[in-house]
Design a protein around this motif. Structure first.
Motif, mmCIF file in Angstrom:
data_model
loop_
_atom_site.group_PDB
_atom_site.id
_atom_site.type_symbol
_atom_site.label_atom_id
_atom_site.label_comp_id
_atom_site.label_asym_id
_atom_site.label_seq_id
_atom_site.Cartn_x
_atom_site.Cartn_y
_atom_site.Cartn_z
ATOM 1 N N GLU A 43 0.827 -1.204 0.000
ATOM 2 C CA GLU A 43 0.000 0.000 0.000
ATOM 3 C C GLU A 43 0.864 1.257 0.000
ATOM 4 N N LYS A 44 1.830 1.312 0.880
ATOM 5 C CA LYS A 44 2.646 2.518 1.005
ATOM 6 C C LYS A 44 3.454 2.785 -0.260
ATOM 7 N N LEU A 45 3.989 1.733 -0.863
ATOM 8 C CA LEU A 45 4.747 1.929 -2.094
ATOM 9 C C LEU A 45 3.824 2.362 -3.232
ATOM 10 N N SER A 46 2.621 1.806 -3.273
ATOM 11 C CA SER A 46 1.646 2.193 -4.304
ATOM 12 C C SER A 46 1.222 3.646 -4.142
ATOM 13 N N LEU A 47 0.946 4.046 -2.914
ATOM 14 C CA LEU A 47 0.497 5.423 -2.674
ATOM 15 C C LEU A 47 1.608 6.426 -2.941
ATOM 16 N N GLU A 48 2.841 6.048 -2.646
ATOM 17 C CA GLU A 48 3.957 6.945 -2.972
ATOM 18 C C GLU A 48 4.065 7.101 -4.491
ATOM 19 N N PRO A 142 18.146 14.919 1.836
ATOM 20 C CA PRO A 142 17.916 14.898 0.395
ATOM 21 C C PRO A 142 16.646 14.134 0.039
ATOM 22 N N SER A 143 16.314 14.122 -1.251
ATOM 23 C CA SER A 143 15.122 13.407 -1.703
ATOM 24 C C SER A 143 15.458 12.017 -2.213
ATOM 25 N N THR A 144 16.745 11.694 -2.271
ATOM 26 C CA THR A 144 17.177 10.343 -2.630
ATOM 27 C C THR A 144 18.385 9.979 -1.779
ATOM 28 N N SER A 145 18.784 8.730 -1.862
ATOM 29 C CA SER A 145 19.987 8.273 -1.165
ATOM 30 C C SER A 145 20.549 7.098 -1.946
ATOM 31 N N ALA A 146 21.743 6.683 -1.592
ATOM 32 C CA ALA A 146 22.339 5.528 -2.263
ATOM 33 C C ALA A 146 21.447 4.297 -2.091
ATOM 34 N N ALA A 147 20.848 4.160 -0.903
ATOM 35 C CA ALA A 147 19.989 3.004 -0.639
ATOM 36 C C ALA A 147 18.712 3.053 -1.468
ATOM 37 N N SER A 148 18.141 4.248 -1.628
ATOM 38 C CA SER A 148 16.906 4.342 -2.425
ATOM 39 C C SER A 148 17.186 4.118 -3.903
ATOM 40 N N ALA A 170 10.955 8.271 -0.401
ATOM 41 C CA ALA A 170 9.796 8.647 0.423
ATOM 42 C C ALA A 170 9.171 7.413 1.063
ATOM 43 N N PHE A 171 9.143 6.318 0.330
ATOM 44 C CA PHE A 171 8.639 5.043 0.848
ATOM 45 C C PHE A 171 9.506 4.562 2.007
ATOM 46 N N MET A 172 10.819 4.641 1.854
ATOM 47 C CA MET A 172 11.730 4.207 2.908
ATOM 48 C C MET A 172 11.551 5.035 4.174
ATOM 49 N N GLN A 173 11.326 6.333 3.993
ATOM 50 C CA GLN A 173 11.056 7.201 5.146
ATOM 51 C C GLN A 173 9.769 6.772 5.844
ATOM 52 N N ILE A 175 8.069 3.911 5.889
ATOM 53 C CA ILE A 175 7.967 2.585 6.517
ATOM 54 C C ILE A 175 9.047 2.326 7.553
ATOM 55 N N GLY A 176 9.877 3.320 7.833
ATOM 56 C CA GLY A 176 10.874 3.179 8.887
ATOM 57 C C GLY A 176 12.148 2.489 8.481
ATOM 58 N N LEU A 177 12.374 2.318 7.177
ATOM 59 C CA LEU A 177 13.645 1.749 6.740
ATOM 60 C C LEU A 177 14.780 2.702 7.107
ATOM 61 N N ILE A 178 14.437 3.984 7.224
ATOM 62 C CA ILE A 178 15.318 5.007 7.778
ATOM 63 C C ILE A 178 14.486 5.856 8.734
ATOM 64 N N ASN A 179 15.125 6.444 9.716
ATOM 65 C CA ASN A 179 14.434 7.332 10.658
ATOM 66 C C ASN A 179 14.779 8.766 10.284
ATOM 67 N N ASP A 180 13.885 9.404 9.550
ATOM 68 C CA ASP A 180 14.154 10.760 9.087
ATOM 69 C C ASP A 180 13.450 11.841 9.903
ATOM 70 N N HIS A 181 12.942 11.491 11.068
ATOM 71 C CA HIS A 181 12.466 12.539 11.967
ATOM 72 C C HIS A 181 13.689 13.359 12.374
ATOM 73 N N VAL A 182 13.567 14.670 12.325
ATOM 74 C CA VAL A 182 14.726 15.525 12.570
ATOM 75 C C VAL A 182 15.154 15.469 14.035
ATOM 76 N N GLU A 183 16.398 15.818 14.272
ATOM 77 C CA GLU A 183 16.903 15.912 15.646
ATOM 78 C C GLU A 183 16.040 16.922 16.401
ATOM 79 N N GLY A 184 15.616 16.540 17.590
ATOM 80 C CA GLY A 184 14.780 17.424 18.392
ATOM 81 C C GLY A 184 13.311 17.082 18.294
ATOM 82 N N CYS A 185 12.914 16.316 17.280
ATOM 83 C CA CYS A 185 11.515 15.896 17.154
ATOM 84 C C CYS A 185 11.232 14.836 18.209
#
Length: 203
Positions: A43-48, A142-148, A170-173, A175-185
């Motif tokens: 679902e998440k990959l489809s919606l992205e 960034p909007s991409t990474s080596a992993a994406s 965006a999908f990786m963000q 589903i938690g494959l990476i934690n992109d919540h900013v420092e302090g959040c």
């Protein structure tokens, strides 16, 4: 400009969650938390993919309509969709009526079935592309990474569509494959606690 804002409870959060009223709950309860359920991942990959060229607010507002139209994103069910279903979906005002994206979800459902046969589960394949812990410890900007890029290439090689590096990032963000919540959040630390107990499915 600060990367955080103050939430209604007086605690700091990622600034983007103030862009729309419905973003706060999504940010606090879903975004960045690890997902291992195959249907939720699909679902998440489809919606992205549907979000490409649009705003996430548009997609989030239509999410329940998408779920109804696509049988709860059960890819075994979607894989049986025919041209009649494509015509039905193109007339559904509750979703994004883009033929290429609609057909991509049906195609990707069939590719997901193939992946499950080879890998055991979609989750095992996706989490096999988890970045190392050093990357996870840093907020990403960034909007991409080596992993994406790597995951995007792997999916495309297997016949998936609408899975470019930006969409996959965006999908990786999400589903938690990476934690992109900013420092302090305040949610960043909560996601890290959940991740410590989370056991990623493996091939």
């Amino acid at each position: 400009m600060s990367a955080t804002i103050w939430g209604p409870d007086g605690k700091s959060r990622c600034r983007w969650c103030s862009a729309a009223p419905e973003f706060l709950v999504y940010h606090d309860t879903e975004w960045g938390f690890p997902v291992s359920d195959d249907h939720r991942l699909f679902e998440k990959l489809s919606l992205e993919g549907f979000q490409s060229g649009l705003s996430w607010r548009t997609i989030l507002a239509k999410r329940e309509n998408f779920r109804a139209a696509y049988d709860g994103f059960d890819f075994d069910s979607i894989a049986r969709f025919t041209e009649r279903d494509v015509d039905r979906l193109l007339k559904d005002e509750g979703i994004v009526r883009h033929r290429g994206k609609i057909e991509a979800v049906i195609n990707n459902a069939r590719r997901a079935q193939e992946l499950v046969k080879r890998e055991g589960s979609l989750a095992a394949f996706i989490w096999g592309h988890e970045p190392d812990t050093q990357q996870l410890a840093k907020p990403q900007t960034p909007s991409t990474s080596a992993a994406s890029v790597a995951l995007s290439k792997d999916l495309k090689k297997r016949g998936w569509k609408f899975v470019g590096p930006t969409t996959v990032y965006a999908f990786m963000q999400a589903i938690g494959l990476i934690n992109d919540h900013v420092e302090g959040c305040v949610i960043r630390a909560e996601v890290e606690r959940v991740r410590e107990k989370f056991k990623p499915p493996r091939r």
